[in-house]
Scaffold this motif. Structure first.
Motif, PDB file in Angstrom:
ATOM      1  N   ALA A  87       0.842  -1.205   0.000  1.00  0.00           N
ATOM      2  CA  ALA A  87       0.000   0.000   0.000  1.00  0.00           C
ATOM      3  C   ALA A  87       0.876   1.254   0.000  1.00  0.00           C
ATOM      4  CB  ALA A  87      -0.932  -0.002   1.197  1.00  0.00           C
ATOM      5  N   ASN A 140      -2.878 -10.074   3.149  1.00  0.00           N
ATOM      6  CA  ASN A 140      -4.166  -9.495   3.534  1.00  0.00           C
ATOM      7  C   ASN A 140      -4.768  -8.761   2.338  1.00  0.00           C
ATOM      8  OD1 ASN A 140      -2.863  -7.017   3.446  1.00  0.00           O
ATOM      9  ND2 ASN A 140      -2.767  -6.779   5.671  1.00  0.00           N
ATOM     10  N   SER A 142      -5.973  -5.687   1.671  1.00  0.00           N
ATOM     11  CA  SER A 142      -5.496  -4.372   1.228  1.00  0.00           C
ATOM     12  C   SER A 142      -4.102  -4.460   0.603  1.00  0.00           C
ATOM     13  CB  SER A 142      -5.489  -3.380   2.390  1.00  0.00           C
ATOM     14  OG  SER A 142      -4.593  -3.801   3.390  1.00  0.00           O
ATOM     15  N   ASN A 143      -3.263  -5.315   1.154  1.00  0.00           N
ATOM     16  CA  ASN A 143      -1.907  -5.468   0.629  1.00  0.00           C
ATOM     17  C   ASN A 143      -1.940  -6.122  -0.753  1.00  0.00           C
ATOM     18  OD1 ASN A 143       0.723  -4.791   1.155  1.00  0.00           O
ATOM     19  ND2 ASN A 143       1.215  -6.697   2.210  1.00  0.00           N
ATOM     20  N   ARG A 145      -4.457  -6.041  -2.915  1.00  0.00           N
ATOM     21  CA  ARG A 145      -5.025  -5.066  -3.855  1.00  0.00           C
ATOM     22  C   ARG A 145      -3.970  -4.052  -4.275  1.00  0.00           C
ATOM     23  NH1 ARG A 145     -10.957  -3.601  -1.345  1.00  0.00           N
ATOM     24  NH2 ARG A 145     -11.962  -5.541  -1.972  1.00  0.00           N
ATOM     25  N   ALA A 146      -3.198  -3.589  -3.307  1.00  0.00           N
ATOM     26  CA  ALA A 146      -2.145  -2.620  -3.618  1.00  0.00           C
ATOM     27  C   ALA A 146      -1.090  -3.249  -4.523  1.00  0.00           C
ATOM     28  CB  ALA A 146      -1.509  -2.102  -2.337  1.00  0.00           C
TER      29      ALA A 146
END
Length: 160
Positions: A87, A140, A142-143, A145-146
């Motif tokens: 992220a 995880n 968010s990680n 997706r980033a």
């Protein structure tokens, strides 16, 4: 003794003389304070001026400032790569691309470390994708997706 502390039954001459002395000392103190009083902001400004005289200013051109900002962003990307924080890498990469675009807008060449950072980031992306496929535990949400977003951004920038 102060007048407001005095009771009606204590009209000693000694207490009157004490109160007269106190009144005089109070008036002396009030007279001396306006001469010494300087506002805090004024004192702070004077202190800052003295501090500024001790420190020499370094004047940098806009070009040097842009290069230093790009280098700092590149270092932030490297640090985020070490801890696998995609992220932060994505945010810093966006910032780096904007800074590179600004470089081209002012008709300056793109620095070499920008290209090195891009190639290193692409290698790290490929390694991270390979590790994620092999790993038992996935990243995880968010990680990951980033990571995918950064991969697409790097792919787009490399085409350009």
């Amino acid at each position: 003794m102060f007048r407001f502390l005095r009771t009606a039954g204590s009209d000693d001459s000694s207490s009157e003389s004490e109160s007269a002395d106190d009144d005089e000392s109070d008036s002396d103190g009030d007279a001396a304070q306006p001469q010494k009083k300087v506002s805090r902001s004024r004192r702070d400004q004077e202190d800052e001026r003295e501090d500024e005289d001790d420190v020499k200013r370094i004047v940098k051109s806009a070009k040097v400032k842009r290069l230093e900002e790009m280098e700092g962003t590149g270092k932030a990307i490297d640090n985020a790569l070490k801890i696998n924080h995609w992220a932060a890498i994505s945010n810093e990469f966006d910032k780096l691309v904007r800074l590179a675009q600004r470089q081209t807008n002012v008709a300056e060449r793109i620095p070499d470390f920008y290209i090195r950072t891009l190639s290193g980031l692409e290698d790290s992306l490929n390694n991270a994708m390979a590790k994620e496929k092999e790993a038992k535990e996935k990243m995880n949400l968010s990680n990951s997706r980033a990571l995918n977003g950064t991969k697409q951004k790097v792919k787009k920038i490399n085409k350009e």
